[in-house]
Design a protein around this motif. Structure first.
Motif, short mmCIF file in Angstrom:
data_model
loop_
_atom_site.label_atom_id
_atom_site.label_comp_id
_atom_site.label_asym_id
_atom_site.label_seq_id
_atom_site.Cartn_x
_atom_site.Cartn_y
_atom_site.Cartn_z
N TYR A 32 0.65 -1.34 -0.02
CA TYR A 32 -0.04 0.10 -0.01
C TYR A 32 0.95 1.11 0.03
N THR B 279 -1.51 6.74 3.92
CA THR B 279 -2.34 7.27 2.86
C THR B 279 -2.87 6.17 2.12
N GLN C 164 -6.73 4.81 2.09
CA GLN C 164 -7.45 4.38 0.60
C GLN C 164 -8.11 3.27 0.40
N ASP D 189 -11.86 2.12 -0.34
CA ASP D 189 -12.26 1.31 -1.62
C ASP D 189 -12.82 -0.12 -0.91
N LEU E 228 -5.58 13.88 2.46
CA LEU E 228 -6.87 13.21 2.57
C LEU E 228 -7.95 14.07 2.73
N THR F 42 -10.86 13.18 0.17
CA THR F 42 -11.51 11.98 0.28
C THR F 42 -12.98 11.92 0.28
#
Length: 208
Positions: free
Chosen positions: A62, A66, A70, A74, A131, A134
């Motif tokens: 990953y 951050t 995410q 998801d 972020l 987001t």
């Protein structure tokens, strides 16, 4: 026909599936820790320990925290089963009432299964500039879905006094995480009851 032994023949597939399983476990571990401890208090080392993998494995999967957050977002989207909503929208292409019910069902699943992640993203956005968008991006994607559905309807399907933007606003005012949390958490409603009320209220407020 390949002469490779069965185990060797499927080694590549096995490695791919094992990597996917490891990535999923890392994402699950990150979600548990981020929700329990908060974003700031959780380190990549903590996530690695919780997932039972090495720190380099987390970074390889990953990249950084951050990337982890995410992945959690998801996974939350996937848990709501957008493909189910799409199938229901397509099956009800000539029935706006059923399409509104399909969208309400998706929102119910999202809030029921991922309310903790949505709260986490709001928190992270306040303290982590990278972020901060987001949550807003997810909200815009929801709006885009509603625009696509509403503009597929015949003319005069919406109330005569409603333009497209107002219809999207009304949908968002009814079907959101705060309304869901108030009704299920403070008022004792079941998720089924919320979804049913949303479907009726959307028809009443939006359709001619």
């Amino acid at each position: 026909m390949s002469s490779d032994p069965p185990r060797r023949r499927y080694d590549s597939l096995r490695r791919t599936l094992q990597a996917q399983a490891t990535s999923a476990e890392i994402a699950h571990a990150a979600r548990r820790l981020f929700v329990a401890r908060g974003w700031a208090a959780t380190t990549v080392r903590d996530v690695a320990r919780e997932a039972g993998v090495s720190v380099p494995t987390v970074y390889s999967a990953y990249g950084n925290k951050t990337g982890l957050i995410q992945a959690v977002v998801d996974a939350a989207d996937l848990s709501a089963d957008a493909m189910q909503m799409l199938a229901e929208l397509e099956a009800a292409a000539d029935d706006p009432r059923r399409q509104l019910a399909a969208m309400a069902g998706y929102d119910r699943r999202l809030f029921e299964r991922a309310a903790d992640v949505i709260a986490l993203i709001r928190e992270v956005g306040r303290i982590e500039p990278d972020l901060a968008t987001t949550y807003d991006d997810a909200r815009r994607r929801g709006d885009q879905t509603r625009v696509q559905v509403f503009t597929s309807w015949p003319e005069n399907t919406l109330h005569g006094e409603l333009d497209l933007a107002t219809a999207v606003d009304i949908y968002a005012a009814l079907c959101n995480i705060d309304v869901y949390a108030t009704l299920t958490g403070e008022r004792g409603w079941t998720p089924d009851r919320v979804e049913s009320w949303w479907a009726r209220a959307l028809v009443r407020e939006l359709l001619a």
